[in-house]
Structure formats: C-alpha cells, structure tokens
Design a protein around this motif. Structure first.
Motif, PDB file in Angstrom:
ATOM      1  N   GLY A 354      29.263   3.640 -24.018  1.00 41.78           N
ATOM      2  CA  GLY A 354      30.286   4.403 -23.326  1.00 41.78           C
ATOM      3  C   GLY A 354      31.609   3.811 -23.686  1.00 41.78           C
ATOM      4  N   SER A 355      32.323   3.345 -22.676  1.00 42.85           N
ATOM      5  CA  SER A 355      33.676   2.883 -22.937  1.00 42.85           C
ATOM      6  C   SER A 355      33.689   1.713 -23.921  1.00 42.85           C
ATOM      7  CB  SER A 355      34.328   2.478 -21.626  1.00 42.85           C
ATOM      8  OG  SER A 355      33.567   1.452 -21.038  1.00 42.85           O
ATOM      9  N   ASN A 356      32.617   0.936 -23.938  1.00 43.61           N
ATOM     10  CA  ASN A 356      32.613  -0.224 -24.822  1.00 43.61           C
ATOM     11  C   ASN A 356      31.553  -0.104 -25.903  1.00 43.61           C
ATOM     12  OD1 ASN A 356      34.513  -2.129 -24.757  1.00 43.61           O
ATOM     13  ND2 ASN A 356      33.490  -3.483 -23.302  1.00 43.61           N
ATOM     14  N   SER A 357      31.299   1.139 -26.326  1.00 43.53           N
ATOM     15  CA  SER A 357      30.126   1.376 -27.161  1.00 43.53           C
ATOM     16  C   SER A 357      30.172   0.633 -28.485  1.00 43.53           C
ATOM     17  CB  SER A 357      29.958   2.868 -27.403  1.00 43.53           C
ATOM     18  OG  SER A 357      31.090   3.373 -28.086  1.00 43.53           O
ATOM     19  N   LEU A 358      31.360   0.390 -29.018  1.00 44.29           N
ATOM     20  CA  LEU A 358      31.436  -0.243 -30.337  1.00 44.29           C
ATOM     21  C   LEU A 358      32.050  -1.637 -30.228  1.00 44.29           C
ATOM     22  CD1 LEU A 358      32.652   2.864 -32.364  1.00 44.29           C
ATOM     23  CD2 LEU A 358      30.329   2.004 -32.143  1.00 44.29           C
ATOM     24  N   LYS A 359      31.708  -2.315 -29.135  1.00 46.83           N
ATOM     25  CA  LYS A 359      32.315  -3.592 -28.797  1.00 46.83           C
ATOM     26  C   LYS A 359      32.380  -4.546 -29.991  1.00 46.83           C
ATOM     27  CE  LYS A 359      31.993  -7.009 -25.073  1.00 46.83           C
ATOM     28  NZ  LYS A 359      31.925  -8.252 -25.804  1.00 46.83           N
ATOM     29  N   ASP A 360      33.590  -4.984 -30.293  1.00 46.62           N
ATOM     30  CA  ASP A 360      33.850  -6.041 -31.270  1.00 46.62           C
ATOM     31  C   ASP A 360      33.500  -5.703 -32.717  1.00 46.62           C
ATOM     32  OD1 ASP A 360      34.899  -7.624 -29.339  1.00 46.62           O
ATOM     33  OD2 ASP A 360      33.058  -8.760 -28.979  1.00 46.62           O
ATOM     34  N   LEU A 361      33.111  -4.468 -32.991  1.00 46.63           N
ATOM     35  CA  LEU A 361      32.830  -4.124 -34.390  1.00 46.63           C
ATOM     36  C   LEU A 361      34.147  -4.039 -35.151  1.00 46.63           C
ATOM     37  CD1 LEU A 361      30.093  -1.383 -34.025  1.00 46.63           C
ATOM     38  CD2 LEU A 361      29.826  -3.658 -35.028  1.00 46.63           C
ATOM     39  N   LYS A 362      34.174  -4.694 -36.310  1.00 45.47           N
ATOM     40  CA  LYS A 362      35.360  -4.625 -37.169  1.00 45.47           C
ATOM     41  C   LYS A 362      35.211  -3.407 -38.066  1.00 45.47           C
ATOM     42  CE  LYS A 362      36.401  -9.433 -37.946  1.00 45.47           C
ATOM     43  NZ  LYS A 362      36.215 -10.474 -38.957  1.00 45.47           N
ATOM     44  N   ILE A 363      36.066  -2.437 -37.872  1.00 41.23           N
ATOM     45  CA  ILE A 363      35.957  -1.200 -38.642  1.00 41.23           C
ATOM     46  C   ILE A 363      37.252  -0.971 -39.416  1.00 41.23           C
ATOM     47  CG2 ILE A 363      35.582   1.291 -38.514  1.00 41.23           C
ATOM     48  CD1 ILE A 363      33.924   0.790 -35.983  1.00 41.23           C
ATOM     49  N   LEU A 397      41.014   5.861 -31.008  1.00 37.96           N
ATOM     50  CA  LEU A 397      39.706   6.088 -30.378  1.00 37.96           C
ATOM     51  C   LEU A 397      38.785   4.879 -30.547  1.00 37.96           C
ATOM     52  CD1 LEU A 397      38.852   9.819 -31.251  1.00 37.96           C
ATOM     53  CD2 LEU A 397      40.036   8.887 -29.260  1.00 37.96           C
ATOM     54  N   LEU A 398      38.861   4.251 -31.709  1.00 36.47           N
ATOM     55  CA  LEU A 398      38.002   3.080 -31.946  1.00 36.47           C
ATOM     56  C   LEU A 398      38.376   1.945 -30.994  1.00 36.47           C
ATOM     57  CD1 LEU A 398      37.811   3.060 -35.858  1.00 36.47           C
ATOM     58  CD2 LEU A 398      35.914   3.476 -34.272  1.00 36.47           C
ATOM     59  N   LYS A 399      39.680   1.780 -30.777  1.00 40.66           N
ATOM     60  CA  LYS A 399      40.130   0.742 -29.834  1.00 40.66           C
ATOM     61  C   LYS A 399      39.573   1.020 -28.445  1.00 40.66           C
ATOM     62  CE  LYS A 399      44.444  -1.061 -31.720  1.00 40.66           C
ATOM     63  NZ  LYS A 399      45.871  -0.717 -31.796  1.00 40.66           N
ATOM     64  N   GLN A 428      35.612  -9.271 -43.759  1.00 40.51           N
ATOM     65  CA  GLN A 428      34.181  -9.206 -43.438  1.00 40.51           C
ATOM     66  C   GLN A 428      33.925  -8.126 -42.390  1.00 40.51           C
ATOM     67  OE1 GLN A 428      32.326 -12.971 -42.701  1.00 40.51           O
ATOM     68  NE2 GLN A 428      33.365 -13.958 -44.392  1.00 40.51           N
ATOM     69  N   ALA A 429      34.463  -6.961 -42.690  1.00 44.63           N
ATOM     70  CA  ALA A 429      34.342  -5.846 -41.754  1.00 44.63           C
ATOM     71  C   ALA A 429      32.894  -5.401 -41.633  1.00 44.63           C
ATOM     72  CB  ALA A 429      35.199  -4.681 -42.240  1.00 44.63           C
ATOM     73  N   ASP A 430      32.592  -4.752 -40.517  1.00 46.39           N
ATOM     74  CA  ASP A 430      31.251  -4.200 -40.326  1.00 46.39           C
ATOM     75  C   ASP A 430      31.130  -2.840 -40.996  1.00 46.39           C
ATOM     76  OD1 ASP A 430      30.024  -6.187 -38.421  1.00 46.39           O
ATOM     77  OD2 ASP A 430      31.880  -5.709 -37.381  1.00 46.39           O
ATOM     78  N   LEU A 431      32.211  -2.067 -40.929  1.00 46.69           N
ATOM     79  CA  LEU A 431      32.188  -0.735 -41.520  1.00 46.69           C
ATOM     80  C   LEU A 431      33.486  -0.490 -42.275  1.00 46.69           C
ATOM     81  CD1 LEU A 431      30.971   1.559 -38.556  1.00 46.69           C
ATOM     82  CD2 LEU A 431      29.551   0.459 -40.296  1.00 46.69           C
ATOM     83  N   PHE A 432      33.391   0.347 -43.303  1.00 52.51           N
ATOM     84  CA  PHE A 432      34.569   0.763 -44.049  1.00 52.51           C
ATOM     85  C   PHE A 432      34.552   2.289 -44.099  1.00 52.51           C
ATOM     86  CE2 PHE A 432      36.510   2.146 -48.034  1.00 52.51           C
ATOM     87  CZ  PHE A 432      37.739   1.508 -47.986  1.00 52.51           C
ATOM     88  N   ILE A 433      35.643   2.897 -43.643  1.00 52.45           N
ATOM     89  CA  ILE A 433      35.684   4.359 -43.612  1.00 52.45           C
ATOM     90  C   ILE A 433      36.957   4.843 -44.286  1.00 52.45           C
ATOM     91  CG2 ILE A 433      35.773   6.384 -42.099  1.00 52.45           C
ATOM     92  CD1 ILE A 433      34.071   4.678 -40.143  1.00 52.45           C
TER      93      ILE A 433
END
Ligand SMILES: [Zn+2]
Length: 538
Positions: A354-363, A397-399, A428-433
């Motif tokens: 939910g609000s923290n669904s992508l917690k701490d992921l470096k995107i 949105l990611l924030k 060392q990102a988790d995702l690159f878009i």
C-alpha cells in the motif's frame, strides 16, 4: 506366508529396491555420462573408487535429483565409516528407522556434524537437496573455508550459507559464472563432481580467469598468509618480499590469494598492485531489502528452507505473526526465520502493500533524450518533453510508495546513454526504467511496447517489461505491442532489472491525442507504478 515372514520379506524387498537405486553397475563407463560431458572424469573417478554407483543398466542418472539420504550415503562412502560407534537400536531421528537403508550413513554424517535435523528433530531423508545445501555439505565435510563474499550474482551477503559457497569458489570446487542458482535442486552429477574435486585436487578447476590483479609482496622481511581475513586466524604460510601473488577477491582490508592451492589471506597494505585490474572487482551485493510485510492468516504456517513443499521444514509460524517479505518466488514469500532466509506460502499471508509498497527500492527513472537531442517529433509533440513530464510524475508516485527514485535528468539537458547506464550501475539500483516515445513514417503505427535485454537480469527484466506493458495497455487503452527483447544500450549496459518503455507513437493521431490530455502524465505514471507492483507480486 505367515504375517511375520511377510513383513520381513517386504522389509527386505523394500531395502533391496531402495538400495537398487545405487547398485554397482557393470565395469565400464556410464552410458549417460559420455566422454566430454560435464563431470565425466570426476564421476567415473568416484565410480571406480566405489563411492558412487549407477542406477543399473549402466546408467548414472546425472540429472536426477539427490535426496538427503543419498547425499549422506555418498559422503560417508567417500570419507569412510570411521571408528565411531553407531547405536544400532536407537535412531537420532524419528523419521529414520534403524532398518532404513541409509541409517548408518545418516548417523555417521550426523556425528561428524555434516548433517543435522530440522527444528522438529526430523531428518527428512527423502527430501531433495538444493545446490546451496550441497555446498554446505561439501564445505563441512572437507572443512573448506575461504571468504565471506560470493562472486555469484545470486548469492548475496545475507544468504544463509554464503561462506560455504564462497569456500567452494575459492577452492576450485565450482566453476565461476554469473549465477550459482542456490535454491534450485542439485543433481547427482553436480554433487558427485564437486565431491570428487574436494577429494582430489587434480580435478579442481582453476578460477584463474577471475584473478582481479597481480601484486607483489611489499614488506621488510616476510608476510603471513592467514586462513581467514583477520589476525586471529591461523597462519598457513609466509611470503617473502618481492614475491608475486594473484589476488582473487577482497574481504574488507584483506586480499584473497591462493597459497599452495588453498585459499589464504594477506593484508592489503602489504601488497603492491603491479598491473591494471584484469577485471574490476565485483561490487558488493546489495543487502536484500524488505519489500512488504505480511500477516499469517492460517492457524499455523510451515516455514521451509526453499520455495517448495519438497524442501525441509524448519519451523512454524502462528496466526497473526507479522513477517517481513524480501521477495516472492512463484507462490512463496521469502522471509527471515531465526536469522536465515526461509520461505512460506504466500497464500496464507495478507500483504500490507500500500502506502509503503516499494519501501527503500532504488529505482532509476530515465527520461529519454533531452537538451540538444529532442528525440522524435510529430503532431506538435516532442519526445524529450513527454518523457520528462511522465518521469517527474513517476518520481512523485514512487516516493509516495516508499521507493527511492533517482532521476538521470530532471530538466531539459543532454546526457549520454553510457552515462545514464553508469549512473544506475554506480547507484546499484534495483530497477532501471527508461521512458521513450515512438514514431514511424507510417502514421497508422500505434501502441505501447516495452523492451528488455538479456545481458543482465534477463528473467526479471522480461517479467517487469511484460507487467508494465500490460498495465499501460490496460489503463490507457493502448494497442498491445508486447514486452519484447531488444538491444538498446541503456538496458544492455545496466546490470540490474531494467526496461525501456515506448509509451506510444506521437506520429499516430490517436496516440498523440492521448498524450495531449491533461491527465496523461499521471495516468502513465500510475500504470508504470502498478506494473512495478505487479512485478513484485504486491
Ligand atoms: Zn527515444
């Protein structure tokens, strides 16, 4: 036949049948391990010593999985039964009866500390072993050490047996490669081959191709070589001033070298690098991150070693327990249990996404083009503006979702493609878009496509491309051109899971109309966010 006799006969038959899996085959080679096949020499070496046997009919079954009972038997065949007394009347494990075909091997392997039972005291003799478990068995049996950091991309510093896998790497038991696949089942060929290499140095593989650099010993007199990266470890030898060493890895301030064929450590301050690095050191594997929390919804929930009901059960959670989830593998959630990674069925967890669904992921969000490079144009639209607008909205949105978005650009500036990839790799990102917009001389061409590249994180990138593309198509009513493999530099050079999205064709009047809508950026950013959440099964 009397009942007693029948039971006795059935027991003998069962024993024979079970042992039959490992009966000695006729002299000669296993026909399913032909010359030139992987592990051919190692497997036949152990066969000739009577340590492994075939399945009968001259077959070895190299790709068959291996049970814990079979592994214990092969290990004890290799190191000998020893002189320790085995109690023939009482088993250590309730699920290994004294008349079980592998009973004495299991007892012996347990006495030696090579195997242990699960939390409930059971041995699970017929469970298949994973490649990670294989590494631990070999490392324990031969007391192999050498490093706490694995060079395999899928063995992080927090994995439960990183040190054992690193020991196999350092001692030439396993060939280096991109992945170790620790959670996959090990095969008979793999276990046998690794065992032969541990037993017999002639079979060890030279991982010399991965020498990081050569150095010379730079001390007044002699330099101690130690068994582990600290001064409390034992001294296994000395080097003299001016000697050359191959450096295979680093543990903190210590360099991993080979000393008389074994792994050893010297302090980096006494080694002078003599050549440019042959290969840049692998960056430390990022610590695995919690992506969600889950609450146990069933009365009890089994905790298992691997993502399968066939793996060892190592504990149980009760209803209402909150767990932190690191990743999902099919229907399994990876959690930590007693400090080790473990798995539970995700069907009995409520996700707190939910609000923290992508917690701490470096995107890393990469708005295509910019500055002197406008990208493509059509219908009064410029690609570099659309990509930036969408990307800034996605950043917001990611924030909100708890992620740590990182932008390759936040305004109208030109950035080289290589620098975009380097930015993501350095972080060392988790995702690159990467966000782009398409064009075509055929104004009828329209729709959304998302590209991935197989060079790095191939499976993950493909999955992410498909989930993002699906959401964009669904939420914006775009034509589905699919998630597909492509060779764009930014997704080829980035080492993490990465995709390049072509949102639509600004040369197509329908697509362009959507892009001009006031809520376009928001709709697109939301769809991409949902695609990311789908990818993480949130
Ligand atoms: Zn573009």
């Amino acid at each position: 036949m009397g009942k007693k006799w029948m039971i006795a006969t059935i027991t003998i038959l069962f024993t024979l049948l079970t042992i039959g899996v490992d009966t000695v085959s006729a002299q000669g080679k296993f026909s399913d391990v032909p010359n030139g096949s992987w592990g051919h020499s190692e497997i036949h070496y152990l066969k000739d010593k009577g340590i492994v046997n075939g399945k009968g009919n001259g077959l070895f079954g190299p790709n068959d999985k291996l049970t814990r009972a079979q592994a214990a038997t092969i290990i004890v065949n290799a190191i000998g039964k020893g002189t320790m007394k085995i109690n023939q009347n009482s088993s250590t494990y309730p699920d290994v009866r004294t008349n079980f075909w592998a009973y004495s091997s299991i007892e012996r392997a347990t006495q030696l500390g090579i195997f242990q039972g699960g939390q409930n005291g059971l041995f699970h003799p017929n469970d298949y072993i994973s490649r990670a478990q294989m590494a631990t068995i070999i490392a324990r049996t031969f007391k192999l050490t050498g490093g706490s950091v694995s060079r395999f991309s899928d063995v992080g510093n927090q994995f439960w047996n990183t040190a054992d896998i690193a020991a196999l790497e350092m001692n030439g038991i396993v060939e280096l490669g991109d992945r170790f696949r620790p959670n996959e089942y090990g095969s008979r060929a793999e276990f046998t081959t690794y065992l032969a290499r541990a037993l017999e140095p002639q079979f060890r593989v030279s991982n010399d191709g991965t020498v990081l650099f050569k150095g010379t010993v730079n001390v007044a007199t002699t330099l101690n070589v130690r068994s582990a990266p600290n001064t409390n470890s034992s001294i296994i030898g000395t080097l003299v001033k001016g000697e050359t060493v191959d450096v295979y890895g680093m543990d903190g301030e210590w360099l991993r070298i080979k000393y008389n064929g074994n792994a050893g450590y010297v302090h980096q301050s006494y080694i002078k690098q003599v050549k440019e690095p042959i290969k840049s050191p692998t960056p430390p594997t990022p610590i695995e991150k919690v992506i969600a929390q889950g609450k146990v919804t069933s009365a009890t929930l089994n905790v298992r070693r691997g993502p399968s009901v066939n793996t060892e059960k190592i504990g149980q959670l009760s209803e209402g327990t909150i767990v932190e989830i690191y990743t999902y593998e099919n229907d399994w959630a990876k959690i930590k249990y007693n400090g080790e990674f473990a798995y539970v069925s995700k069907n009995y967890l409520t996700s707190s996404a939910g609000s923290n669904s992508l917690k701490d992921l470096k995107i890393v969000v990469d708005p295509g083009h910019g500055g002197k490079d406008p990208g493509t144009a059509g219908n009064g639209l410029h690609e570099k503006d659309i990509t930036l607008g969408v990307s800034l909205e996605l950043e917001r949105l990611l924030k909100d979702a708890g992620a740590k978005p990182m932008m390759t650009r936040r305004d109208d500036q030109f950035i080289e493609l290589n620098d975009r990839a380097k930015f993501a790799n350095d972080a060392q990102a988790d995702l690159f878009i990467s966000i782009h917009v398409n064009s075509s001389t055929a104004t009828s061409a329209n729709g959304t496509e998302t590209w991935w590249n197989s060079t790095h994180a191939s499976k993950e990138s493909e999955a992410l491309a498909k989930s993002i593309n699906h959401r964009l198509v669904q939420e914006l009513g775009m034509t589905d051109r699919g998630g597909k493999a492509g060779n764009f530099l930014v997704i080829r050079a980035t080492k993490m899971t990465g995709v390049l999205v072509e949102l639509g064709f600004l040369t197509n009047s329908n697509d362009a109309q959507k892009m001009k809508a006031a809520d376009y950026n928001q709709k697109v950013a939301k769809s991409i966010l949902k695609g990311i959440e789908d990818y993480y099964h949130l």
